[in-house]
Design a protein around this motif. Structure first.
Motif, short mmCIF file in Angstrom:
data_model
loop_
_atom_site.label_atom_id
_atom_site.label_comp_id
_atom_site.label_asym_id
_atom_site.label_seq_id
_atom_site.Cartn_x
_atom_site.Cartn_y
_atom_site.Cartn_z
N PHE A 113 0.83 -1.20 0.00
CA PHE A 113 0.00 0.00 0.00
C PHE A 113 0.87 1.26 0.00
O PHE A 113 0.66 2.16 -0.81
CB PHE A 113 -0.92 -0.02 1.23
CG PHE A 113 -1.77 1.20 1.41
CD1 PHE A 113 -2.81 1.47 0.54
CD2 PHE A 113 -1.54 2.07 2.46
CE1 PHE A 113 -3.61 2.59 0.72
CE2 PHE A 113 -2.33 3.19 2.65
CZ PHE A 113 -3.37 3.45 1.78
N ILE A 114 1.86 1.31 0.89
CA ILE A 114 2.74 2.48 0.96
C ILE A 114 3.51 2.63 -0.35
O ILE A 114 3.64 3.74 -0.89
CB ILE A 114 3.70 2.39 2.17
CG1 ILE A 114 2.92 2.37 3.49
CG2 ILE A 114 4.73 3.51 2.15
CD1 ILE A 114 2.12 3.61 3.80
N ARG A 115 3.99 1.54 -0.89
CA ARG A 115 4.72 1.58 -2.16
C ARG A 115 3.83 2.12 -3.28
O ARG A 115 4.26 2.97 -4.06
CB ARG A 115 5.23 0.17 -2.50
CG ARG A 115 6.18 0.12 -3.67
CD ARG A 115 6.60 -1.28 -4.01
NE ARG A 115 5.39 -2.06 -4.26
CZ ARG A 115 5.24 -3.33 -3.93
NH1 ARG A 115 6.20 -3.99 -3.36
NH2 ARG A 115 4.12 -3.96 -4.21
N ASP A 116 2.57 1.66 -3.34
CA ASP A 116 1.65 2.15 -4.36
C ASP A 116 1.32 3.63 -4.17
O ASP A 116 1.24 4.38 -5.14
CB ASP A 116 0.35 1.34 -4.35
CG ASP A 116 0.55 -0.08 -4.88
OD1 ASP A 116 1.59 -0.35 -5.50
OD2 ASP A 116 -0.35 -0.92 -4.65
N CYS A 117 1.14 4.04 -2.93
CA CYS A 117 0.85 5.46 -2.65
C CYS A 117 2.01 6.33 -3.12
O CYS A 117 1.78 7.39 -3.71
CB CYS A 117 0.62 5.67 -1.15
SG CYS A 117 -0.97 5.02 -0.60
N LEU A 118 3.23 5.90 -2.88
CA LEU A 118 4.39 6.67 -3.32
C LEU A 118 4.45 6.74 -4.84
O LEU A 118 4.76 7.78 -5.42
CB LEU A 118 5.67 6.06 -2.76
CG LEU A 118 5.83 6.19 -1.24
CD1 LEU A 118 6.97 5.31 -0.76
CD2 LEU A 118 6.02 7.63 -0.83
N ARG A 119 4.12 5.65 -5.49
CA ARG A 119 4.15 5.59 -6.95
C ARG A 119 3.17 6.59 -7.55
O ARG A 119 3.44 7.21 -8.58
CB ARG A 119 3.82 4.18 -7.43
CG ARG A 119 3.89 4.04 -8.96
CD ARG A 119 3.56 2.65 -9.46
NE ARG A 119 4.36 1.65 -8.80
CZ ARG A 119 3.86 0.51 -8.30
NH1 ARG A 119 2.58 0.25 -8.39
NH2 ARG A 119 4.64 -0.36 -7.71
N TYR A 120 2.01 6.75 -6.90
CA TYR A 120 0.98 7.65 -7.43
C TYR A 120 0.96 9.01 -6.73
O TYR A 120 0.00 9.76 -6.87
CB TYR A 120 -0.39 6.97 -7.35
CG TYR A 120 -0.47 5.76 -8.24
CD1 TYR A 120 -0.51 5.91 -9.63
CD2 TYR A 120 -0.46 4.48 -7.71
CE1 TYR A 120 -0.56 4.80 -10.46
CE2 TYR A 120 -0.50 3.36 -8.54
CZ TYR A 120 -0.55 3.53 -9.90
OH TYR A 120 -0.59 2.44 -10.72
N ASP A 121 2.02 9.30 -6.00
CA ASP A 121 2.19 10.60 -5.35
C ASP A 121 1.05 10.93 -4.39
O ASP A 121 0.58 12.05 -4.31
CB ASP A 121 2.36 11.70 -6.40
CG ASP A 121 3.18 12.87 -5.87
OD1 ASP A 121 3.86 12.69 -4.85
OD2 ASP A 121 3.12 13.95 -6.47
N VAL A 122 0.60 9.92 -3.65
CA VAL A 122 -0.42 10.09 -2.63
C VAL A 122 0.31 10.42 -1.33
O VAL A 122 1.27 9.75 -0.97
CB VAL A 122 -1.26 8.80 -2.48
CG1 VAL A 122 -2.18 8.87 -1.28
CG2 VAL A 122 -2.04 8.53 -3.75
N ARG A 123 -0.16 11.44 -0.61
CA ARG A 123 0.57 11.89 0.57
C ARG A 123 -0.12 11.61 1.90
O ARG A 123 0.52 11.34 2.89
CB ARG A 123 0.81 13.40 0.47
CG ARG A 123 1.72 13.74 -0.66
CD ARG A 123 2.85 14.67 -0.37
NE ARG A 123 3.45 14.70 0.94
CZ ARG A 123 3.53 15.77 1.70
NH1 ARG A 123 3.00 16.90 1.31
NH2 ARG A 123 4.13 15.72 2.86
N SER A 124 -1.42 11.71 1.94
CA SER A 124 -2.14 11.58 3.21
C SER A 124 -3.10 10.39 3.12
O SER A 124 -4.01 10.40 2.29
CB SER A 124 -2.90 12.87 3.50
OG SER A 124 -3.57 12.78 4.72
#
Length: 193
Positions: A113-124
């Motif tokens: 999940f954290i890896r995917d969030c970083l890939r899509y520039d999700v911050r919060s």
């Protein structure tokens, strides 16, 4: 003509024709022979151990109770930013629900999940881990592990237990590092060098 006459005529016409000895068909059965490439791949698959890219560990976890609050802030995170996170004032761009997961499943889910969030520039983001109130020993197992895992990820800048409207001590707000592109955009936007 009758059927007997038709048969007689057919046999006369076919006089001298020999039946085919072997049917002319393509062999469509897969080869049972193993090529050297097959053998190398088999040996490699057996000898190579799967490497787990997930750095999250489960050793030495401090066990937390259902109502214990999670809180973490890296150096460099401004107090105002952390306060806004703590109060749930950032829009939640993604959420992960870990209810009914084993510790190992949760470990895999959090890392992915954290890896995917970083890939899509999700911050919060919001991670729902549950309180563990139904556990007979009154231990919040997933929550305890999550409190250890999140600081192990260098891209997690801060986290805090959620406000009641988002799950209270059964959920956690997580703030992730800005991507390089987002930092560049901020510099251009605010004129910093």
């Amino acid at each position: 003509m009758t059927t007997k006459e038709e048969r007689q005529k057919f046999l006369e016409e076919m006089k001298g024709v020999a039946p085919l000895r072997r049917p002319e068909r393509a062999d469509v059965q897969p080869s049972r022979e193993l090529t050297p490439g097959h053998l190398m791949r088999q040996r490699a698959a057996v000898s190579e151990k799967l490497t787990d890219q997930n750095p999250l560990t489960s050793a030495h976890v401090e066990l937390l109770g259902p109502h214990d609050e999670l809180a973490f802030k890296r150096d460099g995170v401004q107090n105002g930013v952390y306060r806004k996170l703590r109060l749930g004032q950032y829009p939640l761009e993604a959420r992960l629900d870990l209810h009914r997961k084993t510790v190992e499943q949760a470990r895999q889910e959090v890392f992915g999940f954290i890896r995917d969030c970083l890939r899509y520039d999700v911050r919060s983001v919001l991670i729902l881990h549950g309180k563990g109130e139904r556990n007979p020993d009154n231990v919040a197992l997933i929550k305890s592990h999550l409190a250890k895992w999140l600081p192990e990820l260098p891209d997690v800048m801060a986290f805090h237990s959620a406000q009641l409207r988002h799950g209270g001590t059964g959920a956690v707000y997580v703030m992730l590092r800005k991507s390089k592109d987002a930092r560049e955009h901020n510099r251009e936007l605010h004129g910093a060098l």
